[in-house]
Write a protein that holds these residues in place. Structure first.
Motif, PDB file in Angstrom:
ATOM      1  N   THR A 128      18.943  48.480  18.811  1.00  0.00           N
ATOM      2  CA  THR A 128      17.975  48.573  19.905  1.00  0.00           C
ATOM      3  C   THR A 128      17.164  47.296  20.109  1.00  0.00           C
ATOM      4  OG1 THR A 128      16.335  49.542  18.402  1.00  0.00           O
ATOM      5  CG2 THR A 128      17.768  51.068  19.603  1.00  0.00           C
ATOM      6  N   GLY A 129      17.313  46.343  19.181  1.00  0.00           N
ATOM      7  CA  GLY A 129      16.570  45.103  19.313  1.00  0.00           C
ATOM      8  C   GLY A 129      15.184  45.193  18.691  1.00  0.00           C
ATOM      9  N   SER A 130      14.272  44.359  19.175  1.00  0.00           N
ATOM     10  CA  SER A 130      12.940  44.268  18.593  1.00  0.00           C
ATOM     11  C   SER A 130      11.980  45.282  19.191  1.00  0.00           C
ATOM     12  CB  SER A 130      12.373  42.860  18.803  1.00  0.00           C
ATOM     13  OG  SER A 130      12.245  42.605  20.196  1.00  0.00           O
ATOM     14  N   LYS A 131      10.940  45.575  18.421  1.00  0.00           N
ATOM     15  CA  LYS A 131       9.844  46.390  18.929  1.00  0.00           C
ATOM     16  C   LYS A 131       8.599  46.067  18.129  1.00  0.00           C
ATOM     17  CE  LYS A 131      10.114  50.569  16.088  1.00  0.00           C
ATOM     18  NZ  LYS A 131      10.167  52.052  16.113  1.00  0.00           N
ATOM     19  N   LEU A 132       7.456  46.437  18.656  1.00  0.00           N
ATOM     20  CA  LEU A 132       6.191  46.203  17.971  1.00  0.00           C
ATOM     21  C   LEU A 132       5.751  47.498  17.311  1.00  0.00           C
ATOM     22  CD1 LEU A 132       3.875  44.095  17.525  1.00  0.00           C
ATOM     23  CD2 LEU A 132       2.703  45.232  19.420  1.00  0.00           C
ATOM     24  N   ASP A 133       5.609  47.445  15.984  1.00  0.00           N
ATOM     25  CA  ASP A 133       5.106  48.594  15.243  1.00  0.00           C
ATOM     26  C   ASP A 133       3.578  48.512  15.237  1.00  0.00           C
ATOM     27  OD1 ASP A 133       5.337  50.861  13.279  1.00  0.00           O
ATOM     28  OD2 ASP A 133       4.336  49.404  11.987  1.00  0.00           O
ATOM     29  N   VAL A 134       2.922  49.542  15.748  1.00  0.00           N
ATOM     30  CA  VAL A 134       1.458  49.565  15.839  1.00  0.00           C
ATOM     31  C   VAL A 134       0.933  50.800  15.118  1.00  0.00           C
ATOM     32  CG1 VAL A 134      -0.542  49.599  17.372  1.00  0.00           C
ATOM     33  CG2 VAL A 134       1.541  48.408  18.083  1.00  0.00           C
ATOM     34  N   GLN A 135       0.004  50.601  14.196  1.00  0.00           N
ATOM     35  CA  GLN A 135      -0.621  51.712  13.494  1.00  0.00           C
ATOM     36  C   GLN A 135      -2.135  51.548  13.603  1.00  0.00           C
ATOM     37  OE1 GLN A 135       0.986  52.383   9.617  1.00  0.00           O
ATOM     38  NE2 GLN A 135      -0.314  54.142   9.172  1.00  0.00           N
TER      39      GLN A 135
END
Length: 286
Positions: A128-135
């Motif tokens: 799926t490629g890159s993504k930003l993990d936000v917590q």
């Protein structure tokens, strides 16, 4: 001609079908790049966009530590209401390298200035490629009943190990499709929450050698494994290696130095014990 072409090879990030890939680019002529991505695809693309400006679908990889394209990171952060340009240079570098950073932002709500604390990290999936993990930070420490991830509910023992003993634990997560996978979890006090990271797997390489399943399992338990590099100028070199889930990196100790340090610790402990034995008791006999 071949030598000249080799000098023109540049490491790049290139945007294909909304996914940024690593690759290499050669100037075919003054208007065109010839690109080969790391997954083996070869194609040409213009250096300029239709307006005559720089083509934003290709970016020179200025630092080999960068794992993500700057334009990709900018776009992902904007989706989380964070300005890449306003971040300190060292924070920008960390995000481009795929490291996590704690970011505090402020906003106005109902006439009041409020703040939000987020842990952000760029992650990559081959499909799926890159993504930003936000917590986002919890207002209060997470409770046992809320301690779950990837459809897995942590036990009381696992919860206490993470929250009270600062330990990293391994667990089996389950996707929405029913697929299972191994993950690592630990308590992050800056978020008041449990944070999860990928587990070490047998297809990873350490010091040029592929890990065995037994070695990967040992590292996922937070323990060290012994790995020897046999072909070096100094002969075989052996290291004690463990995995840092928080830092997402391998940590190394030279075996001989590790042995020496352990001997010093044991000697110091024995000496302290002997001193205590020789000290006169302050207690009075009645």
């Amino acid at each position: 001609m071949e030598k000249q072409a080799e000098k023109q090879i540049e490491k790049v990030f290139v945007n294909v079908s909304q996914v940024w890939f690593k690759g290499e680019a050669i100037s075919k002529d003054q208007d065109t790049y010839k690109v080969k991505t790391d997954d083996g695809r070869t194609f040409t693309m213009p250096k300029m966009n239709e307006e005559g400006g720089k083509n934003e679908d290709i970016q020179i990889r200025e630092n080999l530590d960068h794992q993500f394209a700057k334009e990709d990171v900018k776009r992902r952060l904007e989706g989380a209401y964070i300005s890449f340009q306003k971040l300190d240079d060292n924070v920008q570098e960390s995000l481009l390298e795929g490291k996590e950073r704690l970011i505090k932002t402020t906003y106005i709500s109902d006439g009041q200035l409020k703040s939000s604390v987020k842990m952000v990290q760029m992650v990559y999936n081959p499909n799926t490629g890159s993504k930003l993990d936000v917590q986002i930070r919890r207002n209060e420490q997470i409770k046992l009943e809320d301690a779950n991830a990837y459809q897995y509910q942590f036990t009381k023992e696992e919860y206490n190990a993470m929250v009270k003993e600062d330990k990293t634990i391994q667990f089996t997560g389950t996707s929405l499709n029913g697929d299972t996978f191994q993950k690592l979890a630990y308590y992050e006090p800056r978020l008041n929450d449990i944070r999860t990271k990928p587990a070490v797997s047998a297809n990873m390489y350490v010091l040029g050698q592929q890990l065995t399943k037994e070695q990967a399992d040992t590292m996922n338990k937070g323990e060290e494994v012994k790995i020897t590099i046999r072909k070096t100028k100094k002969g075989p070199l052996t290291y004690m290696v463990r995995w840092s889930a928080k830092g997402q990196r391998f940590l190394y100790r030279d075996l001989e130095k590790a042995k020496l340090k352990d001997m010093e610790v044991k000697a110091g402990t024995t000496l302290d014990s002997e001193k205590k034995k020789k000290q006169p008791s302050n207690a009075m006999s009645l």
